[in-house]
Design a protein around this motif. Structure first.
Motif, PDB file in Angstrom:
ATOM      1  N   TYR A 133       0.817  -1.217   0.000  1.00 47.17           N
ATOM      2  CA  TYR A 133       0.000   0.000   0.000  1.00 47.17           C
ATOM      3  C   TYR A 133       0.850   1.266   0.000  1.00 47.17           C
ATOM      4  O   TYR A 133       0.429   2.288  -0.553  1.00 47.17           O
ATOM      5  CB  TYR A 133      -0.985  -0.029   1.168  1.00 47.17           C
ATOM      6  CG  TYR A 133      -2.076  -1.051   0.916  1.00 47.17           C
ATOM      7  CD1 TYR A 133      -2.943  -0.904  -0.161  1.00 47.17           C
ATOM      8  CD2 TYR A 133      -2.199  -2.178   1.702  1.00 47.17           C
ATOM      9  CE1 TYR A 133      -3.910  -1.852  -0.438  1.00 47.17           C
ATOM     10  CE2 TYR A 133      -3.167  -3.142   1.438  1.00 47.17           C
ATOM     11  CZ  TYR A 133      -4.012  -2.970   0.362  1.00 47.17           C
ATOM     12  OH  TYR A 133      -4.961  -3.918   0.083  1.00 47.17           O
ATOM     13  N   LEU A 138       1.378   1.446  -3.588  1.00 46.40           N
ATOM     14  CA  LEU A 138       0.157   1.884  -4.262  1.00 46.40           C
ATOM     15  C   LEU A 138      -0.004   3.398  -4.151  1.00 46.40           C
ATOM     16  O   LEU A 138      -0.371   4.065  -5.129  1.00 46.40           O
ATOM     17  CB  LEU A 138      -1.062   1.181  -3.666  1.00 46.40           C
ATOM     18  CG  LEU A 138      -2.410   1.513  -4.314  1.00 46.40           C
ATOM     19  CD1 LEU A 138      -2.468   1.011  -5.748  1.00 46.40           C
ATOM     20  CD2 LEU A 138      -3.565   0.926  -3.502  1.00 46.40           C
ATOM     21  N   GLU A 139       0.286   3.944  -2.978  1.00 40.61           N
ATOM     22  CA  GLU A 139       0.213   5.403  -2.799  1.00 40.61           C
ATOM     23  C   GLU A 139       1.124   6.123  -3.785  1.00 40.61           C
ATOM     24  O   GLU A 139       0.776   7.190  -4.300  1.00 40.61           O
ATOM     25  CB  GLU A 139       0.598   5.778  -1.366  1.00 40.61           C
ATOM     26  CG  GLU A 139      -0.495   5.569  -0.347  1.00 40.61           C
ATOM     27  CD  GLU A 139      -0.176   6.242   0.976  1.00 40.61           C
ATOM     28  OE1 GLU A 139      -0.999   7.038   1.465  1.00 40.61           O
ATOM     29  OE2 GLU A 139       0.913   5.975   1.533  1.00 40.61           O
ATOM     30  N   ASP A 158      -6.546   7.464  -7.854  1.00 38.78           N
ATOM     31  CA  ASP A 158      -7.682   7.811  -7.001  1.00 38.78           C
ATOM     32  C   ASP A 158      -8.351   6.575  -6.406  1.00 38.78           C
ATOM     33  O   ASP A 158      -8.815   6.595  -5.275  1.00 38.78           O
ATOM     34  CB  ASP A 158      -8.725   8.611  -7.790  1.00 38.78           C
ATOM     35  CG  ASP A 158      -8.198   9.966  -8.227  1.00 38.78           C
ATOM     36  OD1 ASP A 158      -7.431  10.565  -7.453  1.00 38.78           O
ATOM     37  OD2 ASP A 158      -8.537  10.407  -9.337  1.00 38.78           O
ATOM     38  N   GLN A 159      -8.430   5.497  -7.207  1.00 33.69           N
ATOM     39  CA  GLN A 159      -9.043   4.272  -6.709  1.00 33.69           C
ATOM     40  C   GLN A 159      -8.529   3.086  -7.515  1.00 33.69           C
ATOM     41  O   GLN A 159      -8.013   3.245  -8.630  1.00 33.69           O
ATOM     42  CB  GLN A 159     -10.558   4.327  -6.779  1.00 33.69           C
ATOM     43  CG  GLN A 159     -11.151   4.319  -8.192  1.00 33.69           C
ATOM     44  CD  GLN A 159     -12.675   4.239  -8.142  1.00 33.69           C
ATOM     45  OE1 GLN A 159     -13.314   4.860  -7.312  1.00 33.69           O
ATOM     46  NE2 GLN A 159     -13.240   3.459  -9.053  1.00 33.69           N
ATOM     47  N   VAL A 160      -8.660   1.883  -6.946  1.00 32.66           N
ATOM     48  CA  VAL A 160      -8.183   0.685  -7.612  1.00 32.66           C
ATOM     49  C   VAL A 160      -9.149   0.304  -8.733  1.00 32.66           C
ATOM     50  O   VAL A 160     -10.319   0.683  -8.721  1.00 32.66           O
ATOM     51  CB  VAL A 160      -8.024  -0.489  -6.624  1.00 32.66           C
ATOM     52  CG1 VAL A 160      -6.983  -0.150  -5.565  1.00 32.66           C
ATOM     53  CG2 VAL A 160      -9.351  -0.861  -5.977  1.00 32.66           C
ATOM     54  N   CYS A 190      -5.960   2.976   3.904  1.00 34.57           N
ATOM     55  CA  CYS A 190      -5.689   2.784   2.475  1.00 34.57           C
ATOM     56  C   CYS A 190      -6.903   2.169   1.786  1.00 34.57           C
ATOM     57  O   CYS A 190      -7.295   2.586   0.691  1.00 34.57           O
ATOM     58  CB  CYS A 190      -4.470   1.885   2.277  1.00 34.57           C
ATOM     59  SG  CYS A 190      -2.886   2.701   2.544  1.00 34.57           S
ATOM     60  N   LYS A 238      -9.512   4.790   1.387  1.00 37.24           N
ATOM     61  CA  LYS A 238      -9.147   5.823   0.411  1.00 37.24           C
ATOM     62  C   LYS A 238      -9.267   5.339  -1.032  1.00 37.24           C
ATOM     63  O   LYS A 238      -9.718   6.086  -1.911  1.00 37.24           O
ATOM     64  CB  LYS A 238      -7.711   6.291   0.677  1.00 37.24           C
ATOM     65  CG  LYS A 238      -7.220   7.357  -0.308  1.00 37.24           C
ATOM     66  CD  LYS A 238      -5.799   7.799   0.030  1.00 37.24           C
ATOM     67  CE  LYS A 238      -5.304   8.837  -0.980  1.00 37.24           C
ATOM     68  NZ  LYS A 238      -3.924   9.283  -0.690  1.00 37.24           N
ATOM     69  N   TYR A 239      -8.893   4.070  -1.269  1.00 34.46           N
ATOM     70  CA  TYR A 239      -8.778   3.600  -2.651  1.00 34.46           C
ATOM     71  C   TYR A 239      -9.909   2.679  -3.096  1.00 34.46           C
ATOM     72  O   TYR A 239      -9.887   2.179  -4.219  1.00 34.46           O
ATOM     73  CB  TYR A 239      -7.433   2.898  -2.846  1.00 34.46           C
ATOM     74  CG  TYR A 239      -6.258   3.836  -2.710  1.00 34.46           C
ATOM     75  CD1 TYR A 239      -6.035   4.825  -3.662  1.00 34.46           C
ATOM     76  CD2 TYR A 239      -5.389   3.754  -1.620  1.00 34.46           C
ATOM     77  CE1 TYR A 239      -4.965   5.696  -3.551  1.00 34.46           C
ATOM     78  CE2 TYR A 239      -4.319   4.615  -1.491  1.00 34.46           C
ATOM     79  CZ  TYR A 239      -4.115   5.593  -2.457  1.00 34.46           C
ATOM     80  OH  TYR A 239      -3.061   6.461  -2.337  1.00 34.46           O
ATOM     81  N   ALA A 297      -3.650  -0.833  -9.346  1.00 32.09           N
ATOM     82  CA  ALA A 297      -3.682   0.490  -9.971  1.00 32.09           C
ATOM     83  C   ALA A 297      -3.960   0.434 -11.462  1.00 32.09           C
ATOM     84  O   ALA A 297      -4.633   1.318 -12.010  1.00 32.09           O
ATOM     85  CB  ALA A 297      -2.346   1.203  -9.727  1.00 32.09           C
ATOM     86  N   LYS A 316     -17.586   7.155  -2.759  1.00 30.60           N
ATOM     87  CA  LYS A 316     -16.486   8.077  -3.071  1.00 30.60           C
ATOM     88  C   LYS A 316     -16.515   9.347  -2.230  1.00 30.60           C
ATOM     89  O   LYS A 316     -15.458   9.869  -1.837  1.00 30.60           O
ATOM     90  CB  LYS A 316     -16.517   8.435  -4.560  1.00 30.60           C
ATOM     91  CG  LYS A 316     -16.052   7.299  -5.457  1.00 30.60           C
ATOM     92  CD  LYS A 316     -15.930   7.764  -6.905  1.00 30.60           C
ATOM     93  CE  LYS A 316     -15.400   6.639  -7.779  1.00 30.60           C
ATOM     94  NZ  LYS A 316     -15.240   7.061  -9.191  1.00 30.60           N
ATOM     95  N   ARG A 344     -14.833   8.879   1.320  1.00 34.80           N
ATOM     96  CA  ARG A 344     -13.466   8.354   1.436  1.00 34.80           C
ATOM     97  C   ARG A 344     -12.504   9.406   1.973  1.00 34.80           C
ATOM     98  O   ARG A 344     -12.578  10.582   1.583  1.00 34.80           O
ATOM     99  CB  ARG A 344     -12.972   7.851   0.076  1.00 34.80           C
ATOM    100  CG  ARG A 344     -13.757   6.661  -0.430  1.00 34.80           C
ATOM    101  CD  ARG A 344     -13.268   6.209  -1.797  1.00 34.80           C
ATOM    102  NE  ARG A 344     -14.160   5.188  -2.340  1.00 34.80           N
ATOM    103  CZ  ARG A 344     -14.052   4.669  -3.546  1.00 34.80           C
ATOM    104  NH1 ARG A 344     -13.084   5.094  -4.355  1.00 34.80           N
ATOM    105  NH2 ARG A 344     -14.898   3.749  -3.962  1.00 34.80           N
TER     106      ARG A 344
END
Length: 643
Positions: free
Chosen positions: A43, A46-47, A52-54, A83, A86-87, A144, A439, A442
């Motif tokens: 993660y 990933l950041e 913005d999202q997976v 995480c 957020k994603y 991603a 969304k 988040r």
């Protein structure tokens, strides 16, 4: 010529490349999973992808680092949770269960692709999923971008005939296969199960077999779907996910092996590798000090009901400590409801929460010099938390019988009846699963505790490497050796600088000091270097300590990929006998690297001995670019496939 089931799924998900064995292809990924031991690094990466999202159906599981003896583990859990929020990732809280068991129950689907930052992700092959274990960075890129690169494996057919005797378990099947093929026997293959014997195995039996395909070194393992698959999905409330899948009758396979299930007998893997096969009846009465039942291999409802049947109205031997960990909250709820848990408790078992627990050294370390019998998948030296313990692997039935009798015993030594049926419906305790947030709800930021340190960044490949050989390892180096796994160190999986203090300490006491004194260095290894867990820490720690290349007789698949992703050059001896010609602390030079990348042949000069040794590096163009650009993260940020 017909197609194997594995190739049918690959063909359906192919984004780039050709379906030719040995060719690198890109496939579309439908699902990903992470767990907390490897998840924090995944993660963090990933950041760094700036998304913005997976784009995959993703689940973050907390199942490994469960002991909260300090702030480190709960801080990691909070970071992963934020995480996930957020994603747009589902989050399985501590206590919900082991990722592979929970995924099989709730999410695995026939015909779908799955990659996970855990080497036992192929467990979902029991559901007809093409499920592959990978390093955390590969999983981060899949989340991603939606794709995964893999060198197309060959397909190994394992034809099953007849059915298992009462006292044998699917664990005995895979131990038998490991005894025949060894921990390297599946390297470069997908293990595909066929034959009339398949229908005699439940989905969780198949999961046990697919799970330990990782110990064969296989890319993944897979079963066809059938009535048993449909019944299992019905019991989990997911009948609509069923899809009938099987290989063509005239499917082509690169290798084949027939296994007569009727001839399978209770077996063990002796210390210290999963392929050290022996029949229980040939062992003699080896006194056992500890028995542990559970793990992602053998913690299903079916397995635990067999254990309860053996323990019913019996008592654990006074000299034995028996620990049992259910695979999921769903299973724990069911064995509580039907009274099986009470039978275990009356017998004197220690009941652990639904999680990995002692399988990854998180508690229940045996006493000094102990014999520990475990229904787990790995028995590497020191993995239990006690370096001089001798760990045997066996089925839950063998474990339960041995816990009662006090020695490693064939279950047939006890009279018992398997008086249970698989439930028509399982209740899923939804309180453990946090769904994807809308969304607008988040968080914008994730929460990182003080133990979470930045991961080391790879550097672009250079034309010449001139370093000291800081460590010459023998055959069979595991990722547990490179990055030891136990209850003391697991809380520091987010802290590479701290973990580096313990690298290779199962083999030598001063690896970090050697690297510091020599400004980094090179490592030489034997056969199957980097086998075991998918943890990319085993590449990130050498990266942090300045290791520029690893030369070995052969590499385990995931670790080789993790080295490349981290910008470390993995090379093999063209002639394995050349391994004997060089010694620790020799000054080694690998020059003209850029040209060598294209040729696939590298020259290693040993300045101390004045000799030249040919090395091989069979890299795809993508792998070359990753090395040249300084790691997969740099390479993947702007990469687009299938558009």
């Amino acid at each position: 010529m017909g197609k194997s089931l594995a190739y049918k799924i690959l063909e359906n998900h192919l984004l780039e490349g050709e379906l030719k064995a040995g060719e690198e292809i890109a496939i579309k990924i439908d699902q990903t999973l992470t767990q907390d031991s490897t998840g924090t690094m995944a993660y963090l990466q990933l950041e760094a992808m700036d998304i913005d999202q997976v784009v995959t159906d993703s689940i973050a599981y907390i199942d490994h680092n469960m002991l909260q003896t300090g702030f480190e583990n709960p801080d990691d859990h909070l970071f992963i949770k934020t995480c996930a929020e957020k994603y747009g990732i589902k989050f399985s809280k501590p206590g919900g269960g082991i990722c592979h068991q929970v995924h099989l129950e709730n999410f695995a689907k026939p015909g779908k692709t799955l990659i996970g930052s855990d080497s036992h992700t192929p467990t979902a092959g029991a559901m007809g999923s093409l499920a592959i274990g990978a390093g955390g960075l590969d999983v981060a890129v899949a989340m991603a971008k939606g794709f995964y690169f893999v060198k197309l494996p060959k397909v190994y057919q394992l034809e099953l005939i007849n059915s298992l005797p009462k006292t044998a378990n699917a664990k005995d099947v895979i131990l038998t296969i490991l005894g025949k093929l060894t921990v390297k026997g599946g390297t470069g293959y997908i293990m595909e199960y066929t034959g009339d014997g398949v229908k005699s195995l439940s989905v969780t039996d198949r999961a046990t077999i697919c799970n330990m395909g990782a110990e064969l070194g296989a890319t993944t393992s897979i079963f066809p779907t059938d009535r048993n698959t449909l019944d299992y999905l019905k019991s989990q409330g997911r009948e609509e996910d069923y899809l009938e899948l099987r290989a063509d009758k005239d499917a082509f396979y690169d290798e084949s092996l027939q296994i007569d299930l009727a001839k399978i007998v209770p077996s063990v893997a002796k210390p210290h590798f999963p392929d050290q096969y022996e029949k229980v009846k040939n062992l003699g009465k080896i006194k056992v000090d500890q028995v542990a039942i559970g793990s992602c291999t053998n913690s299903s409802y079916q397995d635990l009901m067999k254990v309860a049947s053996i323990l019913d109205k019996r008592r654990v031997h006074p000299d034995v400590s028996l620990a049992i960990a259910p695979g999921s909250a769903s299973i724990l709820e069911k064995i509580t409801e039907n009274g099986a848990l009470a039978k275990m408790i009356r017998a004197g078992a220690r009941i652990l929460e639904a999680g990995c627990g002692p399988c990854i050294g998180m508690g229940q370390a045996p006493q000094s010099g102990a014999i520990s019998l475990r229904s787990f998948n790995r028995n590497f030296k020191g993995r239990s938390g006690t370096f001089d313990a001798k760990i045997y692997l066996a089925s839950p039935e063998t474990c339960a019988a041995s816990a009662v009798l006090g020695y490693i015993a064939d279950p047939s030594e006890l009279d018992y009846e398997l008086e249970f049926e698989n439930p028509k419906t399982f209740y899923h305790p939804t309180s453990y699963m946090i769904d994807v947030l809308p969304k607008d709800k988040r968080p914008k930021e994730t929460i990182k505790g003080p133990n979470i340190k930045p991961y080391p960044l790879a550097e672009a490949l250079v034309e010449k490497i001139e370093k000291v050989l800081v460590f010459k390892a023998k055959d069979g180096v595991t990722t547990d050796d490179i990055c030891p796994s136990n209850a003391k160190l697991l809380p520091y999986r987010s802290n590479i600088p701290y973990l580096s203090e313990f690298s290779f300490t199962t083999m030598i006491p001063d690896f970090k000091k050697r690297c510091q004194e020599n400004g980094g260095g090179l490592i030489v290894g034997g056969e199957n270097y980097g086998q075991g867990s998918s943890r990319e820490h085993a590449a990130l720690i050498p990266l942090y300590l300045g290791i520029k290349a690893v030369v070995a007789k052969s590499f385990a698949r995931i670790h080789r990929s993790n080295l490349i992703n981290s910008g470390i050059l993995p090379l093999t001896f063209k002639n394995p006998l050349d391994y004997e010609k060089i010694d620790e602390f020799d000054k080694l030079v690998i020059d003209h690297i850029f040209a060598s990348l294209d040729r696939g042949i590298f020259i290693l000069e040993d300045k101390n001995k004045d000799i030249r040794i040919e090395l091989e590096g069979d890299f795809s163009q993508r792998e070359k670019n990753i090395l040249l650009e300084g790691g997969y993260l740099n390479y993947a940020k702007n990469l687009k496939i299938g558009e």
